[in-house]
Design an enzyme around this catalytic site. Structure first.
Site, PDB file in Angstrom:
ATOM      1  N   GLN A  18      -8.103  -4.659   9.177  1.00 48.42           N
ATOM      2  CA  GLN A  18      -6.752  -4.033  10.117  1.00 48.42           C
ATOM      3  C   GLN A  18      -7.387  -3.154  11.133  1.00 48.42           C
ATOM      4  O   GLN A  18      -6.686  -2.428  11.338  1.00 48.42           O
ATOM      5  CB  GLN A  18      -5.860  -3.691   9.397  1.00 48.42           C
ATOM      6  N   ARG A  24       1.942  -9.868  11.040  1.00 45.79           N
ATOM      7  CA  ARG A  24       3.343  -9.238  10.952  1.00 45.79           C
ATOM      8  C   ARG A  24       4.319 -10.227  10.677  1.00 45.79           C
ATOM      9  O   ARG A  24       5.526  -9.661  10.363  1.00 45.79           O
ATOM     10  CB  ARG A  24       3.388  -8.723  12.582  1.00 45.79           C
ATOM     11  N   LYS A  53       0.729  -1.386   0.115  1.00 43.77           N
ATOM     12  CA  LYS A  53      -0.128   0.010  -0.234  1.00 43.77           C
ATOM     13  C   LYS A  53       0.838   1.140  -0.223  1.00 43.77           C
ATOM     14  O   LYS A  53       0.498   2.383  -0.469  1.00 43.77           O
ATOM     15  CB  LYS A  53      -0.859   0.115   1.072  1.00 43.77           C
ATOM     16  N   THR A  54       1.893   1.226   0.535  1.00 41.67           N
ATOM     17  CA  THR A  54       2.658   2.421   0.608  1.00 41.67           C
ATOM     18  C   THR A  54       3.496   2.931  -0.299  1.00 41.67           C
ATOM     19  O   THR A  54       3.636   3.940  -1.096  1.00 41.67           O
ATOM     20  CB  THR A  54       3.786   2.288   1.603  1.00 41.67           C
ATOM     21  N   ASP A  56      -4.182   7.575   4.104  1.00 42.92           N
ATOM     22  CA  ASP A  56      -3.416   6.420   4.506  1.00 42.92           C
ATOM     23  C   ASP A  56      -4.437   5.689   5.483  1.00 42.92           C
ATOM     24  O   ASP A  56      -5.008   6.428   6.422  1.00 42.92           O
ATOM     25  CB  ASP A  56      -2.116   6.520   4.835  1.00 42.92           C
ATOM     26  N   GLU A  57      -4.460   4.539   5.528  1.00 44.67           N
ATOM     27  CA  GLU A  57      -5.105   3.871   6.724  1.00 44.67           C
ATOM     28  C   GLU A  57      -6.608   4.396   6.966  1.00 44.67           C
ATOM     29  O   GLU A  57      -6.984   4.692   8.142  1.00 44.67           O
ATOM     30  CB  GLU A  57      -4.437   3.890   8.121  1.00 44.67           C
TER      31      GLU A  57
END
Length: 761
Positions: A256, A609, A40-41, A225-226
């Site tokens: 998330q 993670r 995503k980044t 973002d997020e």
């Protein structure tokens, strides 16, 4: 610098079709559903560079995120893509955007130009003062509970007049009185809390159409973002900034969304297409982080949630080990086994990045103890951070007071630091005079104060002169480093710890030295264009906007952290511990289906993670309030197909390890031989178990013998001042014997054994 026809090919190079479709989106609202580890980044930064390469001015792009770490990473990547030293677009957190907006339009927002931002500790101190002003004791509610309720109410847009209906007459009236006094304290100190940065920004845009129109003309594209972590206020801010253009590019993952407890509303991402009609959705389902077994296990857990937009992650990695499931007798065995495996992994590959995750901070203690005993370096994320240490906060309070003479919270913190004979009675007299005169505590000292002794009057006069002098010395073009150095020297803070023979004071002095280094580093960032203001005000803003995750550095050693702190990070190996009913899911989620779904998302975040190896651990029993309590495996384990798991039962009943577990948790039970411990047929997460656990043949370790003084390495001890601790090392013998002890709440201390004043723990 990307330009011309080469820009398109260069920016799409290496992207998969879904990523490329998002980056090259022609305009209008777009929701990018980006699963864990799906890049995503990369998509966000390529999107920003794509817009610039296609004629959008950098200044016309705003990118909002939630942590300074994420913002810093985005800035670096965008700068590399654009071939510039730094992007001219705003790339930062929501709160940083709020600070910049309110600093630019203070008069329009009804604020003083020199307003300060109170951090969590400052807010708590103000809550305590508000409770005192409202004549509310802490018998029914603690200051922290009031602080939390006030924050929740502000973000939910609740009016204090409605508290009696919402919280009951008595509790509601107490909360209303404290809230009103709290807001009065903020106003009198020309201060804002974190919630105000967003609330006042939205109010400014709502009440000043001219400011809103100016922003809408200047912001051509908005990247967020997020998005799943936005609360109602942040979503409102996004809608207002998007305007009629609706060039909003939102990236997020409903699976998330784990911050409901602090106001995040998963409904914002679930209803994105309703808020922005005609919005397109692109799903990023290719995972570049984790192995297939890890993804399949995590996906099976979160798939049981009802409120999802839906996606299925596919691993780009080949192969991968099964997810390990450790079953142990109790928490100390869990810590020993996890640390033993960490040590083995470090021996095999020294650079392996490892994290131990748990649901709550309280679960960290046995792992800390065992890592210390094994001499393995670790970092507790969410522990006492640098900027929260008392001596550092004292120095920052002086700086704030020099910047803003109306800051009563900072005044109260440092008026007697170092000690100058200003006690509670003196403070009460000054506070009464300030209340009567309608001014701040510091400015009250400019006139006569009734009821002071001559000694107190002299001490306060010297303090007022000190602050006035420092205010001049830290203003203007003075850089943050020089200002911090001046404050430390002239207040006597540095001398206070430099002249002490206490080893702890040496550490405090080193912390103050580090504060100067941090301020000078801030100056360098500002010179490079990565911070707005190189002076004290900019430094204080940067310090206040820091977060726990900003301090997480996988290279410092094994990381211990809660699942909430782990979001956004990734590791070669992850140990997700305490996967038991009552821990994960947390006991508080039993009666709330939405909260239970968030607990599943929390487990999903923890599992994803891991890059290469994931280990889940379950203890049969734990010590709770001094009593052994039987535990049951988490119901989330029921969702994981048995072929994805390798069960290793290391408990006294399990008879060793192996992978002979052929049923799911639902079919065969994780503890198939557990019936003998209890006749209760149903799941009872906090069932009492009368006997302590039996000795463990596979886990037993022979403790080292005590020395002549009675101490032994690894032994628990208690100090009358520092509390409980564990003996790390013993050096010398007889009268020269020295101990190094790690205390649970005071850290590492050294003693001469015969003068240590320690008793067995």
């Amino acid at each position: 610098m990307l330009n011309g026809n080469d820009a398109t090919a260069e920016l799409l190079r290496g992207l998969n079709p879904e990523q490329a479709a998002a980056v090259s989106h022609p305009g209008g609202p777009l929701l990018v559903l980006a699963g864990a580890g799906s890049g995503k980044t990369r998509v966000l930064t390529r999107r920003l560079a794509w817009l610039v390469a296609h004629g959008v001015p950098q200044e016309g792009i705003v990118a909002l995120t939630f942590t300074n770490k994420a913002a810093g990473e985005m800035k670096e990547r965008v700068a590399d893509l654009l071939g510039t030293a730094r992007p001219r677009s705003f790339v930062g957190t929501f709160h940083a955007f709020g600070v910049r907006l309110l600093r630019r339009f203070p008069a329009e927002a009804g604020l003083s130009r020199s307003f300060v931002v109170f951090d969590a500790d400052d807010q708590l101190a103000l809550v305590k003062q508000a409770m005192k002003a409202a004549n509310v004791t802490d018998r029914a509610f603690t200051p922290r509970s009031f602080q939390s309720r006030i924050s929740h109410a502000k973000n939910a847009g609740l009016d204090p007049s409605t508290y009696a209906v919402r919280f009951g007459e008595l509790a509601g009236e107490q909360l209303r009185a404290v809230h009103v006094a709290y807001e009065k304290g903020l106003a009198s100190s020309s201060a804002l809390d974190f919630d105000d940065l967003l609330l006042r920004s939205v109010r400014l845009l709502r009440e000043r159409p001219d400011v809103l129109e100016l922003l809408r003309r200047s912001i051509v594209h908005l990247l967020v973002d997020e998005y799943q972590d936005t609360n109602g206020i942040q979503a409102d801010l996004v809608r207002r900034l998007a305007g009629e253009r609706e060039n909003i590019f939102a990236v997020g993952d409903e699976d998330q969304s784990i911050y409901r407890w602090r106001g995040a509303d998963v409904g914002n991402i679930l209803e994105f297409s309703k808020v922005f009609p005609g919005a397109r959705t692109v799903r990023l389902e290719r995972n570049y982080r984790s192995t297939a077994p890890i993804l399949a296990a995590a996906g099976a857990v979160v798939a049981e949630n009802r409120r999802r937009l839906g996606k299925t992650l596919r691993a780009e990695k080949t192969g991968g080990e099964k997810v390990r499931l450790l079953v142990v007798d109790e928490e100390r065995d869990e810590a020993r086994e996890v640390v033993s495996r960490i040590a083995a992994a470090r021996r095999t590959a020294a650079g392996t990045e490892i994290a131990v995750l748990f649901r709550t901070n309280a679960q960290s203690r046995p792992f800390e103890d065992e890592l210390l005993r094994s001499n393995i370096k670790y970092l507790l994320v969410g522990g006492t951070r640098f900027y929260e240490r008392a001596e550092v906060k004292d120095a920052l309070a002086y700086l704030r007071l020099c910047q803003n003479g109306d800051d009563d919270v900072s005044f109260r913190r440092v008026v007697n630091v170092p000690a100058r004979g200003v006690g509670a009675a003196t403070l009460d007299a000054v506070a009464a005079a300030a209340e009567a005169g309608g001014t701040s505590l510091l400015r009250t000292l400019d006139g006569p104060v009734v009821g002071l002794t001559e000694r107190a009057r002299k001490a306060l006069g010297e303090f007022r002169g000190l602050v006035s002098r420092l205010s001049s010395e830290t203003s203007g073009d003075r850089g943050a480093g020089e200002a911090v150095d001046a404050v430390l020297r002239e207040t006597g803070l540095l001398a206070l710890y430099s002249e002490s023979t206490d080893p702890q004071d040496e550490a405090r002095r080193e912390n103050l030295d580090q504060l100067v280094s941090a301020a000078r580093e801030h100056e360098r960032l500002a010179a490079a264009g990565d911070a707005d203001d190189p002076g004290v005000a900019g430094f204080l803003d940067a310090v206040t906007l820091r977060s726990d995750s900003d301090d997480a550095d996988e290279k410092k050693g094994v990381l211990l952290m809660t699942l909430h702190s782990a979001k956004g990070l990734e590791f070669d190996e992850v140990f997700l511990t305490g996967v038991e009913d009552g821990s994960l899911p947390h006991a508080s989620s039993r009666e709330d289906e939405d909260q239970l779904e968030e607990e599943r998302r929390l487990a999903y975040v923890g599992m994803t993670r891991a890059r290469d190896r994931l280990t889940l651990s379950v203890a049969r029993r734990r010590m709770v309030r001094g009593e052994w309590v039987s535990r049951e495996p988490s119901p989330f384990l029921d969702a994981i197909p048995s072929e994805l798991l390798r069960r290793e039962d290391l408990s006294s009943r399990g008879g060793g390890g192996g992978s002979g577990w052929n049923g799911s948790a639902r079919e065969g039970g994780l503890f198939p031989d557990y019936e003998g411990e209890s006749q209760e047929p149903t799941r009872a997460p906090f069932r009492r178990s009368s006997p302590p656990p039996p000795p463990h043949r596979t886990m037993r370790r022979t403790p080292p013998p005590p020395t002549a003084s009675g101490f032994r390495r690894g032994g628990r001890v208690v100090h009358p001042e520092y509390g409980p601790g564990v003996v790390l090392t013993i050096e010398g013998s007889g009268d020269a014997e020295k101990l190094t002890v790690y205390f649970d709440r005071a850290g590492k201390k050294k003693f001469v054994a015969r003068f240590a004043n320690l008793s067995p723990g």
